[in-house]
Structures are given as C-alpha cells and as structure tokens.
Motif scaffolding. Structure first.
Motif, short mmCIF file in Angstrom:
data_model
loop_
_atom_site.label_atom_id
_atom_site.label_comp_id
_atom_site.label_asym_id
_atom_site.label_seq_id
_atom_site.Cartn_x
_atom_site.Cartn_y
_atom_site.Cartn_z
N SER A 266 0.81 -1.22 0.00
CA SER A 266 0.00 0.00 0.00
C SER A 266 0.85 1.27 0.00
N PRO A 267 1.84 1.44 0.91
CA PRO A 267 2.65 2.65 0.88
C PRO A 267 3.43 2.82 -0.43
N ALA A 268 3.94 1.71 -0.96
CA ALA A 268 4.70 1.81 -2.22
C ALA A 268 3.80 2.24 -3.36
N THR A 269 2.61 1.66 -3.44
CA THR A 269 1.68 2.04 -4.50
C THR A 269 1.26 3.49 -4.37
N GLU A 270 0.97 3.92 -3.14
CA GLU A 270 0.57 5.31 -2.93
C GLU A 270 1.71 6.26 -3.25
N ALA A 271 2.97 5.84 -2.95
CA ALA A 271 4.12 6.68 -3.28
C ALA A 271 4.25 6.87 -4.78
N VAL A 272 4.01 5.80 -5.55
CA VAL A 272 4.07 5.90 -7.01
C VAL A 272 2.99 6.86 -7.51
N MET A 273 1.76 6.65 -7.04
CA MET A 273 0.64 7.45 -7.56
C MET A 273 0.76 8.91 -7.16
N SER A 274 1.25 9.20 -5.96
CA SER A 274 1.36 10.59 -5.52
C SER A 274 2.56 11.29 -6.15
N SER A 275 3.47 10.53 -6.77
CA SER A 275 4.63 11.13 -7.41
C SER A 275 4.30 11.68 -8.80
N LEU A 276 3.15 11.26 -9.34
CA LEU A 276 2.78 11.63 -10.70
C LEU A 276 1.64 12.63 -10.68
N PRO A 277 1.53 13.48 -11.71
CA PRO A 277 0.35 14.32 -11.83
C PRO A 277 -0.90 13.45 -11.93
N ARG A 278 -2.01 13.94 -11.43
CA ARG A 278 -3.23 13.16 -11.40
C ARG A 278 -3.67 12.73 -12.80
N GLU A 279 -3.39 13.55 -13.81
CA GLU A 279 -3.81 13.19 -15.17
C GLU A 279 -3.02 12.01 -15.72
N LYS A 280 -1.91 11.64 -15.07
CA LYS A 280 -1.11 10.49 -15.50
C LYS A 280 -1.35 9.27 -14.61
N ALA A 281 -2.49 9.24 -13.93
CA ALA A 281 -2.75 8.17 -12.97
C ALA A 281 -2.80 6.80 -13.63
N GLY A 282 -3.36 6.73 -14.84
CA GLY A 282 -3.44 5.44 -15.53
C GLY A 282 -2.08 4.88 -15.85
N VAL A 283 -1.17 5.73 -16.29
CA VAL A 283 0.19 5.28 -16.60
C VAL A 283 0.91 4.85 -15.33
N GLY A 284 0.73 5.62 -14.23
CA GLY A 284 1.35 5.24 -12.97
C GLY A 284 0.86 3.91 -12.45
N SER A 285 -0.45 3.70 -12.53
CA SER A 285 -1.03 2.42 -12.12
C SER A 285 -0.50 1.29 -12.98
N ALA A 286 -0.45 1.52 -14.29
CA ALA A 286 0.06 0.48 -15.20
C ALA A 286 1.52 0.16 -14.90
N MET A 287 2.32 1.19 -14.60
CA MET A 287 3.72 0.96 -14.30
C MET A 287 3.87 0.09 -13.06
N THR A 288 3.10 0.40 -12.01
CA THR A 288 3.16 -0.39 -10.77
C THR A 288 2.78 -1.84 -11.02
N ASN A 289 1.69 -2.05 -11.75
CA ASN A 289 1.21 -3.40 -11.99
C ASN A 289 2.10 -4.17 -12.95
N THR A 290 2.71 -3.47 -13.92
CA THR A 290 3.64 -4.13 -14.83
C THR A 290 4.86 -4.65 -14.08
N VAL A 291 5.41 -3.79 -13.22
CA VAL A 291 6.57 -4.21 -12.42
C VAL A 291 6.19 -5.37 -11.50
N ARG A 292 4.98 -5.32 -10.94
CA ARG A 292 4.52 -6.41 -10.07
C ARG A 292 4.43 -7.72 -10.86
N GLN A 293 3.88 -7.66 -12.07
CA GLN A 293 3.73 -8.86 -12.89
C GLN A 293 5.09 -9.41 -13.33
N VAL A 294 5.96 -8.52 -13.82
CA VAL A 294 7.27 -8.97 -14.29
C VAL A 294 8.10 -9.50 -13.12
N GLY A 295 8.07 -8.80 -11.98
CA GLY A 295 8.80 -9.28 -10.81
C GLY A 295 8.29 -10.62 -10.33
#
Length: 503
Positions: A363-392
C-alpha cells in the motif's frame, strides 16, 4: 473498484486449483503439462505486455470507458474458457482474458487516484490492496468448493456474475476521468513498450519451462525485449508527446517505490510457488483444505492494508516500508522452520506475518508511485506499478522455481537409483512425478515417498533463503532512497491546488 478487481485477481488463483482436473482426459480436457503451463502463461504474457498500453489509452480516452470495455472482454473470455472443447481453445481464451484484465487493472487504481483527495487517497489504496490480498487468498478455497460440486469450467464461469454486477455498478457510480491534455498519442512508444515487455516476459516464462537461462529460447527473446525497452526509453526522452515521461524515474520517491514493488513480488511469488505443493503433496491436504490454510494471510491483508496509511502518516514511508521489508525477509527465512513433520501452526504463523508485512509495503509503495505523478497520468502510474509487479512475480516464479527444481533433482537423485533407468529421469523431474511413479509401483514404491518429501522440503529451504536475500536487498533500497516522513506545512503556506508537485 475492489469488486471490479476481484474477478481479475481471483481467476489466477482459482485456476491453479483446477489444473489437475483439466489435465484429466475424462473429467477435463486431457491437457499436457506444456499445455497447462501455457493456459497460465498465455494470460500472463498478454496481461503484462498490454498493461502499460491500456494505462495510456485510459488516460487519453477515459478510464471509466476502458474499465467497462475490459470487464466485458474479461467476462466474454471467461465464458469461452469455461466451455473450451480442447486445450488449444482454452489457451486462446485465456489470452483473451489477459487482454480484458490488462484494461481493468490500471483503470481501477487510476480512478481511485482521481476520485479521492490526496489526504484520503492512501487509505483508499490500502483498501484496494487489501482486496487484492483477499482475492489471492480466497481463490483456492473458492476453486476447491466449485470443483467438489461442479465441472472444471465452473472456475471460469464464476467470473461472469461478478463481471455483470461490476459493469452495472461502474455505469451507475463511477465518474469518468481522463487526461485533460489532449496531446497527440505516441504510437511508436506504445508499440515499443508492447514488443519489449512481451519479449522480456516470454523469456522469463521459458526459464520456468526449460529450467535454464543458457537456451536461446530464453536469452534471445529476453535480450531482444530488453533492447526494445532501451529503445523505448530513448524514444520517450526525445519525443515531444511521450506515452510515459521517463524522467519520473529520476524522482527518488517514484523509482524507489517501483523498485520495492518489483523486489518484494520477486521474493514472494517464488515462495508462493512452493506453498501449494508443500501443503498438498508433503502434508497431504486437499486443495480445499490447502486454500483454507491460506486464510491467515488473507486476514492479515484485510486487517493491516487499511491501517497502513495511518502508519505512514505517523512514522513516515521510509520507516514503515523498511520495517515491512525486513519482516518480509524474516518471514521468508522462517520457512527453514517448516519441515515434513512440523506442526501446521508454524506455517499459519508465518503466513500471517507475511500477510501483515506485505500489507504494509504494498500500500505505501503504490501510494508513493501514484502521488509522485500528476493526477492526469494516474493510468500510466497504475500500469507501471502493476507491470513491475507482474514482471517481478513472473521472474520470481521462473528463477526461484528453477532453483527449487534443481535442488530437488539433486537431492532425490540418489534415492531413484533403485528404479529402472528408463523411468529414473522422468521420476526425478519434480515431487509430483516422483510420487506418481511411487504410486504406480504400489508397495515397492513406498520407499520413495519419504525421501521425496524430504528432498522437496530441503529445496524449499534453499528457495526461501534466496527469497529472503532478495527481500533484504529491497529493504536496503527502501532504507537508502525512499523519502522519510514529510514535514507538516502550515495552512497559510499551502498552495491553492491540492495536488502536490513532483519533487
């Protein structure tokens, strides 16, 4: 959003329980081991390869719209999977499910980031993460119950009512949101991301299949995928309208959080790989009972995920994430206490600690990713988090699964010398194969059972230590680079806009 996510996450954990039935020529489809692997991998390949793309498209054309499209695709593909007539149809339908899942996953988190104000977003993401943990844990229980009363296709058919209810709720409740900047799309960047991610994930999958990194089927697509991703980064740095601004990786909060997600899922999925085998083959529990034994993990996720935001506010993200990573490492190392004859309560305690630790890093890591990006880029931030999760996670299963297999083969080899040379190699491939041969030999094969179980547990211990070492690396990364507790800002000094700037 949690309900929408439930079908996507639940499906993967349910399928693992049904693999044995699907391989049965009478009760299932008579799928071979390779076909069973691709029933799983076809989903992973499409899902991981297209997550980033659908995140971009959601930001551009509307996240609610993308979520609805994804849910419909997922529901139709689930129907096709349930009524597949042969393994080939099942593999194709599973790939279509991956397509729908890739549209759903980034949209859920992006919508949460846009609906909730920054001060409430961390708690909402904690609830979202708790829903993921719940789905992972209850999947085997639901699968076991379905298979006890219905045919194998029921594990896919159960997704349909969830999809129907979710689609209605999305239409009625969820507001539409998109990037207000109607900049041009970046088709070359999107294409490079798809080709690169598919190449890397395919190479990882082949590691798990072949048990080696030396085969050209492994390193050729993996290196090709990495080369394409390098080209993607170079292109994104130069284009005026990037699909993803790679300069965000220079933000310590963003890059450290992304790295921690990848490392923790690499370590955890390698362990999750052997847990089901341990419970069912070594301890002798049924699929339903084995699923029920994962409830402490689910309970810990449900308890601690919603609380993680408050802990971060009190102690700071660095301390919470570092301590959680250390707890993950300790719980993984604790599998050394789990043996063939150890009380099951030992496993239950470890599972609860694992769940609690994961809840306070995810939860903190995901929130850190999302809060680091502008709100209009939320979809890309979410995709980046989930892509890294899947690949890892895929890399953890492939590499740590190979460590487990190699250790098991080495430990059990001496015991199999009593077998005819023709069956010796096949019997040593896995504990499933060894116990299968032992069962076919009747009383003569009974002597193979105890050594096979001990060899598996020994391999499990080696794998757990490797996983713990990876988690320690993650703890070091978080402790070094994740920002600490943010200093309170007096109300008069706050900017008018509620969205924090990227620093």
């Amino acid at each position: 959003m949690v309900f929408s996510l439930l079908a996507v996450v639940l499906d993967n954990t349910i399928l693992n329980v049904a693999l044995k039935v699907i391989s049965d020529p009478d009760a299932g489809l008579g799928a071979s081991q390779s076909q069973l692997e691709w029933a799983i991998n076809s989903y992973t390949l499409v899902f991981a390869g297209l997550l980033f793309t659908f995140g971009v498209l959601g930001d551009r054309f509307g996240r609610k719209r993308m979520l609805q499209i994804g849910m419909v695709l997922f529901g139709l593909a689930s129907l096709a999977s349930a009524y597949a007539q042969d393994p080939g149809q099942l593999i194709a339908a599973r790939a279509a499910m991956g397509l729908g899942g890739a549209a759903v996953m980034p949209a859920t988190l992006a919508i949460i980031s846009n609906v909730f104000a920054p001060r409430e977003r961390a708690k909402a993401i904690g609830v979202w993460a708790g829903g993921v943990g719940l789905a992972v844990a209850i999947g085997p229980i639901v699968g076991g119950l379905l298979l006890e009363h219905f045919w194998w296709g029921s594990v896919f058919l159960v997704n349909v009512p969830i999809v129907v209810v979710s689609s209605v709720l999305i239409a009625v409740i969820v507001p539409e949101s998109r990037n207000p900047d109607r900049a041009r799309l970046d088709p070359l960047g999107v294409l490079l991301s798809i080709v690169g991610l598919v190449g890397v994930v395919y190479g990882i999958i082949k590691i798990g299949e072949l048990g080696t990194v030396a085969d050209p089927q492994v390193w050729a697509p993996a290196l090709g995928g990495i080369a394409v991703l390098v080209a993607f980064v170079l292109h994104e740095r130069r284009t005026a309208h990037p699909a993803f601004d790679v300069r965000y990786f220079t933000v310590p909060r963003f890059s450290t959080a992304v790295a921690s997600v990848g490392l923790v899922f690499f370590a955890m999925m390698g362990v999750m790989f052997f847990i089901s085998f341990y419970l069912q083959l070594v301890k002798g529990y049924s699929p339903l009972a084995a699923g029920a034994l994962m409830l402490p993990f689910a309970a810990a996720q449900l308890i601690f995920s919603p609380l993680s935001a408050g802990m971060v506010r009190r102690f700071g993200g660095k301390i919470v994430a570092t301590v959680s990573m250390l707890l993950v490492a300790a719980s993984l190392a604790a599998y050394l206490l789990v043996g063939v004859d150890s009380p099951i309560v030992v496993f239950e305690i470890i599972a609860f600690v694992q769940g609690a630790a994961m809840a306070n890093i995810g939860s903190p890591a995901t929130e850190a990713v999302m809060s680091s990006l502008p709100r209009e880029k939320a979809g890309v931030g979410s995709a980046m988090t989930n892509t890294v999760r899947q690949v890892g996670g895929a890399l953890g299963v492939a590499l740590l699964g190979s460590v487990l297999s190699a250790t098991y083969r080495e430990n059990v080899a001496g015991t199999l010398n009593v077998l005819p040379e023709g069956v010796r190699h096949a019997a040593g491939e896995s504990i499933t194969a060894t116990l299968g041969v032992a069962e076919s030999l009747g009383a003569r094969g009974a002597a193979l059972v105890a050594p096979a179980k001990q060899a598996f547990v020994d391999g499990m211990h080696v794998t757990a230590l490797c996983s713990a070492a990876i988690a320690l690396v993650g703890a070091a990364v978080v402790a070094r680079w994740l920002p600490g507790k943010e200093k309170a800002v007096p109300p008069v000094a706050r900017p008018e806009k509620s969205e924090p700037a990227v620093v």
